[in-house]
Design a protein around this motif. Structure first.
Motif, PDB file in Angstrom:
ATOM      1  N   ARG A  65       0.832  -1.196   0.000  1.00  0.00           N
ATOM      2  CA  ARG A  65       0.000   0.000   0.000  1.00  0.00           C
ATOM      3  C   ARG A  65       0.871   1.251   0.000  1.00  0.00           C
ATOM      4  O   ARG A  65       1.781   1.383   0.822  1.00  0.00           O
ATOM      5  CB  ARG A  65      -0.928  -0.017   1.212  1.00  0.00           C
ATOM      6  N   PHE A  66       0.587   2.146  -0.930  1.00  0.00           N
ATOM      7  CA  PHE A  66       1.365   3.376  -1.032  1.00  0.00           C
ATOM      8  C   PHE A  66       0.490   4.462  -1.645  1.00  0.00           C
ATOM      9  O   PHE A  66      -0.511   4.184  -2.312  1.00  0.00           O
ATOM     10  CB  PHE A  66       2.622   3.162  -1.890  1.00  0.00           C
ATOM     11  N   LEU A  67       0.870   5.706  -1.408  1.00  0.00           N
ATOM     12  CA  LEU A  67       0.194   6.838  -2.024  1.00  0.00           C
ATOM     13  C   LEU A  67       0.732   7.056  -3.432  1.00  0.00           C
ATOM     14  O   LEU A  67       1.908   6.826  -3.701  1.00  0.00           O
ATOM     15  CB  LEU A  67       0.417   8.102  -1.194  1.00  0.00           C
ATOM     16  N   ALA A  68      -0.148   7.518  -4.304  1.00  0.00           N
ATOM     17  CA  ALA A  68       0.329   7.935  -5.623  1.00  0.00           C
ATOM     18  C   ALA A  68       1.268   9.116  -5.450  1.00  0.00           C
ATOM     19  O   ALA A  68       1.225   9.841  -4.443  1.00  0.00           O
ATOM     20  CB  ALA A  68      -0.849   8.321  -6.505  1.00  0.00           C
ATOM     21  N   GLU A  69       2.137   9.307  -6.433  1.00  0.00           N
ATOM     22  CA  GLU A  69       3.137  10.375  -6.336  1.00  0.00           C
ATOM     23  C   GLU A  69       2.463  11.734  -6.175  1.00  0.00           C
ATOM     24  O   GLU A  69       1.471  12.048  -6.857  1.00  0.00           O
ATOM     25  CB  GLU A  69       4.020  10.370  -7.591  1.00  0.00           C
ATOM     26  N   LEU A  70       2.967  12.532  -5.261  1.00  0.00           N
ATOM     27  CA  LEU A  70       2.424  13.862  -5.000  1.00  0.00           C
ATOM     28  C   LEU A  70       3.192  14.912  -5.797  1.00  0.00           C
ATOM     29  O   LEU A  70       4.397  14.788  -6.027  1.00  0.00           O
ATOM     30  CB  LEU A  70       2.510  14.179  -3.508  1.00  0.00           C
ATOM     31  N   GLN A  72       3.981  17.917  -4.889  1.00  0.00           N
ATOM     32  CA  GLN A  72       4.982  18.572  -4.055  1.00  0.00           C
ATOM     33  C   GLN A  72       6.241  17.719  -3.947  1.00  0.00           C
ATOM     34  O   GLN A  72       7.365  18.214  -3.980  1.00  0.00           O
ATOM     35  CB  GLN A  72       4.405  18.833  -2.659  1.00  0.00           C
ATOM     36  N   GLU A  73       6.027  16.394  -3.883  1.00  0.00           N
ATOM     37  CA  GLU A  73       7.159  15.476  -3.781  1.00  0.00           C
ATOM     38  C   GLU A  73       7.980  15.502  -5.061  1.00  0.00           C
ATOM     39  O   GLU A  73       9.212  15.495  -5.027  1.00  0.00           O
ATOM     40  CB  GLU A  73       6.623  14.070  -3.500  1.00  0.00           C
ATOM     41  N   GLN A  74       7.297  15.532  -6.193  1.00  0.00           N
ATOM     42  CA  GLN A  74       8.010  15.583  -7.465  1.00  0.00           C
ATOM     43  C   GLN A  74       8.803  16.887  -7.590  1.00  0.00           C
ATOM     44  O   GLN A  74       9.939  16.903  -8.085  1.00  0.00           O
ATOM     45  CB  GLN A  74       7.030  15.450  -8.629  1.00  0.00           C
ATOM     46  N   PHE A  75       8.217  17.981  -7.121  1.00  0.00           N
ATOM     47  CA  PHE A  75       8.915  19.270  -7.180  1.00  0.00           C
ATOM     48  C   PHE A  75      10.177  19.242  -6.315  1.00  0.00           C
ATOM     49  O   PHE A  75      11.248  19.701  -6.721  1.00  0.00           O
ATOM     50  CB  PHE A  75       7.973  20.381  -6.706  1.00  0.00           C
ATOM     51  N   SER A  76      10.096  18.646  -5.116  1.00  0.00           N
ATOM     52  CA  SER A  76      11.259  18.571  -4.217  1.00  0.00           C
ATOM     53  C   SER A  76      12.362  17.725  -4.821  1.00  0.00           C
ATOM     54  O   SER A  76      13.559  18.003  -4.636  1.00  0.00           O
ATOM     55  CB  SER A  76      10.827  18.000  -2.867  1.00  0.00           C
ATOM     56  N   ASN A  77      11.982  16.678  -5.564  1.00  0.00           N
ATOM     57  CA  ASN A  77      12.975  15.776  -6.155  1.00  0.00           C
ATOM     58  C   ASN A  77      13.835  16.474  -7.202  1.00  0.00           C
ATOM     59  O   ASN A  77      14.945  16.026  -7.514  1.00  0.00           O
ATOM     60  CB  ASN A  77      12.291  14.549  -6.772  1.00  0.00           C
ATOM     61  N   PHE A 146       0.222  12.562 -12.887  1.00  0.00           N
ATOM     62  CA  PHE A 146      -0.706  13.689 -12.851  1.00  0.00           C
ATOM     63  C   PHE A 146      -1.481  13.860 -14.164  1.00  0.00           C
ATOM     64  O   PHE A 146      -2.062  14.912 -14.407  1.00  0.00           O
ATOM     65  CB  PHE A 146       0.033  14.994 -12.498  1.00  0.00           C
ATOM     66  N   GLU A 147      -1.492  12.820 -15.003  1.00  0.00           N
ATOM     67  CA  GLU A 147      -2.278  12.869 -16.240  1.00  0.00           C
ATOM     68  C   GLU A 147      -3.130  11.615 -16.347  1.00  0.00           C
ATOM     69  O   GLU A 147      -2.782  10.559 -15.821  1.00  0.00           O
ATOM     70  CB  GLU A 147      -1.359  12.977 -17.467  1.00  0.00           C
TER      71      GLU A 147
END
Length: 575
Positions: A65-70, A72-77, A146-147
């Motif tokens: 179980r995991f969250l889909a990519e956020l 904000q997380e992608q921006f920080s990366n 995100f698409e």
């Protein structure tokens, strides 16, 4: 129960983990490139055995179980210079894994054969689907953060399967015997032209095919005792003749004789090659006219539903055939000489004589097999009318030619039209050569009424709409009832649906698959034995009737049917 699950094997602990664990089949497993998902094909709503998968979709299971990519997380990366591990790490959380199935929804049709690869930020899923006009083709679905996923067809040709080899940043696809590359736009395939000349030894190939055919039965024959035959000894004996095999017909004879040693049904080896192709053929045409046995050019009658069977028939009994396609016939010649052609003609021009005058008609043609089928239908219609008249419509007659899907559909139509109004049923499985719809037929016949309902001031109507088990039934069978017809007869008795009348069945019932060999030859594989709940092997015992009634050749010549007469008597007594 012949259904497939998908397992993961953990190499360090040697642990085997059932990931799907259902009563239906899942197959074609494939890891997602990031190791987070397992993709596969399944029909969640129907077992695949014995009719195969008919409504498959592609599913995926998140392995933990995991969250889909956020976002904000992608921006920080973007500002993270830490080296990334490119090898995917597989985590596994089995808690409630059965509830985490996700369908890769495509509107309509069936989907199968998932393959995934990574392209920059995109994850690309390749799969086979027939949702576009029913044509099997290669499609892709692109997942991008995100698409919304996008689905596109990438093959202009039809195909039922493919293989992919990924080398560096290129994907090579093998389909329909050709190799393609996926173009940079990802939505087109480009064929790679390949030409290579080789030679082979047919003798060596035949020898290889012999031993492979033997091994296929060694590994898959339903009885591990091989019906009491020493299968290894038989291999060695027949292999001694291999040096004398000179052509393909020798190989067919040798292998079919070997398979015959097992004394089992549903066996066979077939093979053909370019070296056997002939330059001539013969085709027999008909328009649905039957001629007199004593006067072979005089019309006896017209076959029902044939191209000659019209509301105002142009051809009538008593007409004399005098010409075919303008050629005058010789009454001393075999009549079929005039109906034989190198290829199938679309139409025949026939000239007849009636009352001293000639007239010509043009009719579309039938093959001899089509006419045979129409004569069979006439026999069924004759029996139906006979039962109707003898019982004043109280007993319905339904015949199944075989246990194929087409015959099941006709069975369903018959049961839900005129048979639905009758008080009893005669189900005729005589001459039925099998298939695999026994479960559908028996489930339908076993329906019992459980409730009634009505509209205001309307008559009470039963539920379910069709409940044959609420009425008397009897099943007819004979020594020509075989394969799935025997399964149906045995099930009919076990479910207590009614009596069996006729003679013992043929003892010809092993469910079969097959294996293709290198040159397109084919070996049947009788791999599933069929047994009663008492453990009786139907291949060896067949199914015996409750009421033994035989018919002989004289009965058929005189158009008598003592089996049908006794079935009518039994049903009328019950009513």
């Amino acid at each position: 129960n012949f259904e497939q699950d998908i397992f993961i094997y953990h190499l360090p602990t040697k642990r085997t983990i059932n990931i799907t664990n259902t009563g239906v089949s899942e197959y074609d497993p494939y890891w997602s490139p990031d190791g987070k998902y397992l993709y596969f094909t399944a029909d969640r709503f129907k077992p695949s055995y014995p009719q195969g998968t008919s409504n498959s979709s592609i599913y995926r299971i998140p392995l933990y179980r995991f969250l889909a990519e956020l976002k904000q997380e992608q921006f920080s990366n973007l500002f993270d210079d830490t080296p990334k591990d490119t090898v995917p790490k597989v985590k596994l959380d089995l808690t409630n894994i059965a509830e985490r199935w996700e369908e890769i929804s495509v509107r309509g049709g069936e989907q199968n054969s998932p393959y995934l690869y990574k392209k920059k930020e995109e994850t690309v899923l390749l799969f086979i689907s027939n949702h576009d006009k029913g044509e099997q083709a290669l499609w892709r679905r692109v997942f991008k953060p995100f698409e919304e996923p996008k689905t596109e067809r990438i093959s202009s040709f039809s195909t039922t399967g493919y293989q992919v080899s990924s080398v560096k940043n290129s994907n090579y696809i093998l389909a329909n015997g050709n190799i393609y590359t996926i173009q940079p736009n990802g939505t087109e395939l480009k064929q790679i032209k390949i030409d290579y000349t080789f030679s082979k030894s047919i003798g060596n190939e035949f020898t290889q095919m012999f031993f492979e055919s033997w091994a296929i039965l060694q590994e898959n024959f339903y009885d591990d005792n091989f019906h009491g035959v020493d299968w290894t000894q038989k291999r060695d004996y027949y292999a001694s003749f291999l040096p004398h095999v000179r052509h393909r017909d020798n190989l067919r004879r040798l292998l079919n004789d070997l398979l015959g040693e097992l004394n089992a049904s549903h066996m066979g080896f077939r093979s053909d090659g370019d070296e056997e192709k002939t330059f001539y053929s013969a085709y027999s045409a008909s328009v649905g006219v039957l001629f007199n046995n004593d006067n072979p050019y005089r019309v006896e009658r017209i076959v029902t539903h044939s191209n000659a069977d019209l509301t105002n028939p142009q051809i009538k009994p008593g007409d004399i055939l005098v010409a075919v396609n303008g050629d005058r016939v010789d009454s001393n010649m075999n009549r079929e000489h005039y109906f034989s052609f190198p290829s199938a003609p679309e139409e025949l021009i026939l000239t007849f004589e009636r009352d001293g005058k000639e007239f010509t008609v043009t009719k579309p043609t039938h093959s001899s097999n089509q006419v045979k089928g129409m004569l069979y239908d006439e026999w069924i219609a004759q029996n139906r009318e006979y039962v109707h008249n003898k019982t004043n419509g109280r007993v319905a007659y339904v015949h199944m030619k075989d246990m194929g899907v087409g015959s099941y559909r006709q069975f369903y139509i018959d049961m839900t039209t005129y048979a639905e109004k009758a008080d009893a049923l005669v189900l005729d499985l005589r001459y039925n050569r099998g298939g695999n719809v026994h479960d559908d037929v028996l489930n339908f016949l076993a329906r019992e009424p459980y409730l009634q309902w009505s509209y205001r001031e309307g008559a009470l109507a039963g539920q379910p709409n069709f409940a044959p088990a609420g009425k008397p039934m009897i099943l007819l069978m004979n020594e020509h009832s075989l394969s799935d017809a025997e399964m149906t007869a045995a099930g009919f008795r076990q479910l207590g649906l009614g009596k069996l009348l006729g003679t013992e069945t043929y003892r010809w019932i092993i469910f079969t698959s097959g294996k293709g060999l290198v040159d397109g030859s084919f070996v049947r594989v009788p791999a599933w034995g069929c047994y009663t709940l008492n453990g009786d092997n139907l291949e060896l015992t067949g199914v015996a009737p409750d009421i033994y009634i035989n018919t002989d050749f004289k009965d058929r010549l005189n158009d008598n049917d003592p089996q049908l007469d006794r079935a009518i008597e039994e049903m009328m007594n019950e009513l």
